[in-house]
Design an enzyme around this catalytic site. Structure first.
Site, mmCIF file in Angstrom:
data_model
loop_
_atom_site.group_PDB
_atom_site.id
_atom_site.type_symbol
_atom_site.label_atom_id
_atom_site.label_comp_id
_atom_site.label_asym_id
_atom_site.label_seq_id
_atom_site.Cartn_x
_atom_site.Cartn_y
_atom_site.Cartn_z
ATOM 1 N N LYS A 61 0.781 -1.046 0.242
ATOM 2 C CA LYS A 61 0.004 0.562 -0.020
ATOM 3 C C LYS A 61 0.772 1.189 0.016
ATOM 4 C CE LYS A 61 -3.897 -1.978 1.920
ATOM 5 N NZ LYS A 61 -5.450 -1.439 3.105
ATOM 6 N N GLU A 120 -5.226 13.554 -2.446
ATOM 7 C CA GLU A 120 -5.512 14.482 -1.130
ATOM 8 C C GLU A 120 -5.145 14.009 0.065
ATOM 9 O OE1 GLU A 120 -6.437 18.832 -0.015
ATOM 10 O OE2 GLU A 120 -5.975 18.642 -2.233
ATOM 11 N N GLY A 135 -0.809 0.147 13.072
ATOM 12 C CA GLY A 135 -0.589 -0.253 12.023
ATOM 13 C C GLY A 135 -0.616 0.981 10.853
ATOM 14 N N LYS A 140 5.002 3.730 16.613
ATOM 15 C CA LYS A 140 3.999 3.754 15.269
ATOM 16 C C LYS A 140 2.625 5.028 16.003
ATOM 17 C CE LYS A 140 3.737 -0.284 12.971
ATOM 18 N NZ LYS A 140 3.950 -1.508 13.769
HETATM 19 P P1 NDP Z 1 -0.057 -3.736 10.877
HETATM 20 O O1 NDP Z 1 1.020 -5.120 10.904
HETATM 21 O O2 NDP Z 1 0.263 -2.869 9.946
HETATM 22 O O3 NDP Z 1 -0.666 -3.723 12.578
HETATM 23 C C1 NDP Z 1 -1.524 -4.582 13.280
HETATM 24 C C2 NDP Z 1 -1.183 -3.886 14.373
HETATM 25 O O4 NDP Z 1 -1.334 -5.068 15.912
HETATM 26 C C3 NDP Z 1 -0.639 -2.953 14.843
HETATM 27 O O5 NDP Z 1 -0.650 -1.805 15.629
HETATM 28 C C4 NDP Z 1 0.676 -3.914 16.222
HETATM 29 O O6 NDP Z 1 0.984 -3.653 16.746
HETATM 30 C C5 NDP Z 1 -0.496 -4.578 16.873
HETATM 31 N N1 NDP Z 1 -0.770 -5.833 17.309
HETATM 32 C C6 NDP Z 1 -0.318 -7.541 16.570
HETATM 33 N N2 NDP Z 1 -0.469 -8.026 17.355
HETATM 34 C C7 NDP Z 1 -0.200 -7.539 19.025
HETATM 35 C C8 NDP Z 1 -0.110 -8.072 19.645
HETATM 36 N N3 NDP Z 1 0.259 -9.419 20.035
HETATM 37 N N4 NDP Z 1 -0.126 -7.106 21.030
HETATM 38 C C9 NDP Z 1 -0.392 -6.275 20.926
HETATM 39 N N5 NDP Z 1 -0.945 -5.010 19.455
HETATM 40 C C10 NDP Z 1 -0.639 -6.119 18.425
HETATM 41 O O7 NDP Z 1 -2.461 -4.537 9.952
HETATM 42 P P2 NDP Z 1 -3.250 -3.934 9.894
HETATM 43 O O8 NDP Z 1 -3.486 -2.511 9.882
HETATM 44 O O9 NDP Z 1 -2.574 -4.057 7.980
HETATM 45 O O10 NDP Z 1 -4.071 -4.781 9.982
HETATM 46 C C11 NDP Z 1 -4.566 -5.237 11.427
HETATM 47 C C12 NDP Z 1 -5.973 -5.600 11.164
HETATM 48 O O11 NDP Z 1 -7.702 -4.770 10.671
HETATM 49 C C13 NDP Z 1 -6.573 -7.197 10.934
HETATM 50 O O12 NDP Z 1 -6.653 -8.241 11.201
HETATM 51 C C14 NDP Z 1 -6.805 -6.500 9.190
HETATM 52 O O13 NDP Z 1 -7.355 -8.264 8.995
HETATM 53 C C15 NDP Z 1 -7.545 -6.449 9.706
HETATM 54 N N6 NDP Z 1 -8.149 -5.000 8.385
HETATM 55 C C16 NDP Z 1 -9.491 -5.079 8.183
HETATM 56 C C17 NDP Z 1 -9.786 -4.152 7.095
HETATM 57 C C18 NDP Z 1 -11.304 -3.991 6.457
HETATM 58 O O14 NDP Z 1 -11.582 -3.695 5.683
HETATM 59 N N7 NDP Z 1 -12.127 -4.340 7.979
HETATM 60 C C19 NDP Z 1 -9.051 -3.110 6.413
HETATM 61 C C20 NDP Z 1 -7.451 -3.987 6.873
HETATM 62 C C21 NDP Z 1 -7.151 -4.302 7.753
HETATM 63 P P3 NDP Z 1 2.914 -2.646 17.035
HETATM 64 O O15 NDP Z 1 2.781 -1.932 16.318
HETATM 65 O O16 NDP Z 1 3.104 -2.816 18.439
HETATM 66 O O17 NDP Z 1 3.126 -4.618 16.117
#
Ligand code: NDP
Length: 300
Positions: free
Chosen positions: A75, A87, A138, A165
């Site tokens: 992305k 934008e 994330g 982050k």
């Molecule tokens: P990223 O990998 O970019 O971000 C993951 C996030 O979860 C980070 O903030 C990470 O923290 C945190 N995290 C993961 N595991 C742990 C843990 N064990 N303890 C604490 N924090 C944790 O993923 P995305 O943002 O792309 O996706 C996140 C979720 O959103 C997924 O479940 C995905 O399926 C869902 N999603 C849904 C969409 C929809 O249309 N409904 C669209 C996009 C995503 P850290 O930064 O510390 O690693």
């Protein structure tokens, strides 16, 4: 058996670039949308290895694709291959939808609009003057938190294990929109009981996603206030531990399926110039919800 002539030599194509793609339901979503609209746009998965992103984009221009979606992990990377970026997509730092206009590529982000429409319609409220907790920082979090700021939330508390982050997202909000964002480590968030002052809690972490279905990003000892609205971007399972706990306290809860469907509908509208009517939206929701519940059962 009949000849399937929905796709012919005149049909346009679109697809989703990402890796892996096995769990994506975008092909089912877009091809069902085409069928409901009587349109012949064909949507296919386009699994691309890291070093091939530029070649894949050139190939899609060469075959005159209508456009394409981009998902994890491209992305951000896709942005350098585009001619024009909206934008909002620049503010979110990510593009999930590209339109091909005769070889000129236009980048958009429909995730945030998809989230907002799903939230407004399914929760029945907006963000103006509300205090919000965004759990996670994330890829999904950035578009969501920035959108919530654009929607005039009174405060956005961003909580993340990796604080740097959360800080990056807060900087975008505080410097480019309004000084409305604060950041917390999960420990500080809990110690200061920040959650109790929040009207809306949005989980953007993957905590609670299949197969980790017993986990919640909120301490399970916390009792939600009935007035709180809890949104989880996760859609597998349909109801996460977080949503079950919040629902048990009488809260309005919403899962991420609506966000997924609406980001897809917006992308489809961008490629085709069509407007998807409310009745088609309703039918798509019904079909995908049924399909998804069965797909999850099959997988488990
Ligand atoms: P990223 O990998 O970019 O971000 C993951 C996030 O979860 C980070 O903030 C990470 O923290 C945190 N995290 C993961 N595991 C742990 C843990 N064990 N303890 C604490 N924090 C944790 O993923 P995305 O943002 O792309 O996706 C996140 C979720 O959103 C997924 O479940 C995905 O399926 C869902 N999603 C849904 C969409 C929809 O249309 N409904 C669209 C996009 C995503 P850290 O930064 O510390 O690693």
């Amino acid at each position: 058996m009949q000849i399937d002539d929905r796709i012919t030599g005149r049909s346009k194509i679109a697809g989703i670039i990402g890796n892996p793609l096995e769990h994506s339901i975008s092909p089912q979503l877009h091809n069902t949308l085409s069928r409901l609209l009587g349109n012949d746009l064909a949507y296919i998965p386009l699994r691309v290895e890291k070093n091939d992103l530029g070649n894949a984009v050139k190939g899609l221009i060469a075959v005159n694709a209508a456009g394409f979606n981009i998902t994890i992990p491209y992305k951000q990377d896709i942005m350098k291959h585009l001619d024009v970026i909206s934008e909002e997509a620049l503010l979110y730092g990510a593009v999930n939808t590209v339109k091909n206009n005769g070889g000129k590529l236009y980048g958009y982000n429909t995730d945030a609009d998809g989230f907002l429409r799903s939230f407004r319609e399914e929760a029945g409220i907006g963000f103006e003057n509300r205090e919000v907790a965004v759990l996670g920082a994330g890829g999904a979090a950035r578009a969501i938190a920035v959108k919530i700021a654009l929607e005039k939330a009174s405060r956005i508390n961003i909580v993340n294990r990796t604080l740097s982050k959360a800080s990056e997202i807060a900087e975008v909000i505080n410097n480019k929109i309004r000084p409305a964002a604060s950041i917390f480590s999960p420990e500080e968030f809990e110690k200061q009981n920040v959650i109790s002052r929040c009207d809306i809690i949005v989980n953007t972490t993957s905590i609670g996603m299949y197969p980790d279905v017993g986990s919640s990003p909120v301490n399970r000892a916390y009792t939600f206030l009935q007035s709180q609205v809890v949104y989880d971007v996760i859609y597998n399972p349909v109801k996460t531990r977080l949503l079950k706990d919040a629902e048990g306290s009488g809260c309005k809860v919403v899962n991420g399926l609506g966000m997924l469907i609406y980001q897809g509908i917006y992308a489809y509208e961008i490629w085709t110039g069509l407007k998807v009517s409310e009745s088609v939206v309703k039918e798509l929701f019904k079909l995908l919800l049924e399909y998804w519940e069965h797909a999850i059962i099959r997988e488990e």
